[in-house]
Design a protein around this motif. Structure first.
Motif, short mmCIF file in Angstrom:
data_model
loop_
_atom_site.label_atom_id
_atom_site.label_comp_id
_atom_site.label_asym_id
_atom_site.label_seq_id
_atom_site.Cartn_x
_atom_site.Cartn_y
_atom_site.Cartn_z
N SER A 134 30.01 37.67 37.23
CA SER A 134 31.10 36.70 37.05
C SER A 134 32.46 37.34 37.38
CB SER A 134 31.10 36.18 35.61
OG SER A 134 31.29 37.26 34.71
N ARG A 135 32.62 38.62 37.06
CA ARG A 135 33.89 39.31 37.40
C ARG A 135 34.02 39.49 38.90
NH1 ARG A 135 33.96 44.12 32.76
NH2 ARG A 135 33.37 42.73 31.05
N VAL A 136 32.91 39.81 39.56
CA VAL A 136 32.94 40.00 41.01
C VAL A 136 33.32 38.69 41.71
CG1 VAL A 136 31.54 40.51 43.05
CG2 VAL A 136 31.29 41.90 40.99
N VAL A 137 32.74 37.59 41.25
CA VAL A 137 33.05 36.30 41.87
C VAL A 137 34.52 35.95 41.66
CG1 VAL A 137 32.57 33.82 41.78
CG2 VAL A 137 30.68 35.46 41.66
N LYS A 138 35.03 36.19 40.45
CA LYS A 138 36.44 35.92 40.17
C LYS A 138 37.33 36.77 41.08
CE LYS A 138 37.01 35.11 35.67
NZ LYS A 138 37.27 35.45 34.24
N ALA A 139 36.98 38.03 41.23
CA ALA A 139 37.77 38.93 42.08
C ALA A 139 37.74 38.48 43.53
CB ALA A 139 37.22 40.36 41.96
N THR A 140 36.57 38.01 43.97
CA THR A 140 36.43 37.54 45.35
C THR A 140 37.33 36.33 45.60
OG1 THR A 140 34.13 38.31 45.35
CG2 THR A 140 34.76 36.78 47.10
N ARG A 141 37.34 35.43 44.63
CA ARG A 141 38.20 34.25 44.75
C ARG A 141 39.67 34.64 44.84
NH1 ARG A 141 35.05 30.73 41.10
NH2 ARG A 141 36.18 31.70 39.40
N VAL A 142 40.09 35.54 43.95
CA VAL A 142 41.51 35.95 43.92
C VAL A 142 41.89 36.68 45.20
CG1 VAL A 142 43.16 37.48 42.77
CG2 VAL A 142 41.68 36.00 41.40
N LEU A 143 41.04 37.60 45.65
CA LEU A 143 41.38 38.37 46.86
C LEU A 143 41.44 37.45 48.08
CD1 LEU A 143 42.07 41.09 48.09
CD2 LEU A 143 39.63 41.52 48.43
#
Lengths: 290, 290
Positions: A134-143
């Motif tokens: 879930s953190r990786v997906v959030k980071a991907t969205r933000v980046l």
């Protein structure tokens, strides 16, 4: 003071080591691509964005190691943007930080592709991070959001478009917040996300980044002017073609604005409690000409 | 037969609709960037990759809708690669599918940035998919790997490097499997991942893609030769500068190879049980000149 320097150094060294381990597959026939990617990725620099990511991760209770793949990803995006910016069809620069630019060494086609590959790899490094999905997906969205058409790339286009006219302050801020601010924001937010921080902490990191990015940019523009003045022997050097806040309001008003934005950046850290490193970082980054 | 056409059409129409909804923010000042992105993204084409992604998703028990953001992401990566391939420093093409290339319409700098933004957006669309985070992370890893320095971009570099010499069959296969095969593989694998398929199913999809991609490429190369021959009035047209299997082995041997690879692609579908659509797709794609 000494502690700050040591911490800064350790953040920068950690990401440097990580980046050095990337793109080293010896068996691949496309070695020249790896060479081109590493040429720009390992060209030094302050590693400001990876430092910010690690510092925010620690501030939110994570370890700097947790943020490392995210930090490296942001630096890869930053590096690809420099390679593409330097291309003949963009800024057409032959040198960056005293070294030949990527396309001067490897040719234009390989430079375009090295940039493409670094951008692609950045998202691969996010996805390879040993963190909850879930953190990786959030980071991907933000980046993606910060680096894409609404962020950094959008800012590039606005900057090109504005080259031959005088912009309003609102326009200058719109360009700068996207072109340089967005990726600094991504770095800060990704640090919070790596640590599993709250949405409120992510917002605070974004606020810090927005003020820091703006102060940093104005400071850069002042240094350009002061540098030009010294070099050209003029009393008040002014880059006539560059849309900057300095051009609109002059050096003195901008020094006041830097102080104001630095205070805002520091104030944004309040929800975190003790945030000595990031406080000092903001103060130092924005007082480079004093 | 009619059912196949209808299904093909519905897959293609679904992704077409999704892509039409992208990059439409009317309030953004960088409208020209959105225009440039949409110009190439909405230029038509078979949408082969999105079709494959949706078909594999359904084959693994998911709905085609589940695969839609992944399918669109792969198409964005495909589109960015075409924009950058057409640049003056790469293939220097003025036309693609009968329309002016992106840089001929928007200028080189904007074309580079439109490609960059599409690649960046692709990963954002993966991350925005309403699917379990673990699937999104897996898809991000696969897309980055297939599109990056070990996949598509790596293949581009190898292809450029090989331009002025005759390659061995091994080299030609190494170029083609990366340059065009890798993204077809990503499309098939992402379909399986969207449905939550097993690693064995993901591998089967990759095997299907490898054979399909190769057969498709050889077929393309034959059509080039046959097309050239017809156009130039020569008995045996041969592109002297292009490294292809056809150049190495001739048209007849290659027709046999296409049949073989098509059979292999169909055989790879065995673990899925009934796979009529993907079987017929392989057979049709690889018999376009009969």
């Amino acid at each position: 003071m000494l502690e700050f320097e040591a911490l800064l150094r350790s953040y920068a060294d950690r990401v440097e080591g990580y980046l050095h381990s990337c793109f080293t597959d010896a068996d691949e026939p496309q070695q020249v691509l790896f060479d081109a990617m590493r040429y720009s990725l390992l060209a030094g620099g302050k590693r400001l964005r990876p430092v910010l990511a690690q510092a925010f991760c620690e501030l939110c209770g994570g370890s700097a190691m947790d943020a490392l793949p995210f930090a490296a990803a942001v630096e890869m995006v930053h590096t690809y943007s420099l390679i593409h910016d330097d291309l003949p069809c963009m800024d057409n620069d032959d040198y960056r930080r005293g070294r030949l630019t990527n396309h001067k060494v490897y040719g234009e086609a390989t430079a375009v592709l090295a940039g493409d590959a670094l951008l692609t790899a950045a998202f691969g490094h996010l996805a390879a991070a040993p963190l909850p999905a879930s953190r990786v997906v959030k980071a991907t969205r933000v980046l993606s959001l910060c680096a894409g058409e609404l962020g950094m790339v959008g800012g590039q286009v606005l900057d090109m478009e504005a080259e031959h006219r005088v912009c309003t302050e609102e326009e200058v801020l719109a360009i700068q917040s996207r072109k340089t601010g967005a990726l600094i924001s991504a770095a800060c937010q990704l640090g919070v996300i790596a640590a599993g921080g709250s949405p409120a902490q992510q917002q605070a990191a974004a606020d810090y980044a927005a003020s820091l990015g703006l102060a940093f940019q104005i400071e850069d523009d002042i240094l350009d002017v002061v540098g030009d003045a010294a070099k050209l022997g003029k009393a008040t050097g002014m880059d006539q073609n560059k849309n900057t806040i300095v051009r609109l309001h002059g050096v003195e008003a901008c020094r006041a604005r830097i102080t104001e934005e630095t205070q805002r950046a520091v104030a944004a850290l309040a929800p975190f409690g003790q945030a000595e490193f990031l406080t000092e970082l903001a103060q130092r980054l924005t007082s480079r000409d004093h």
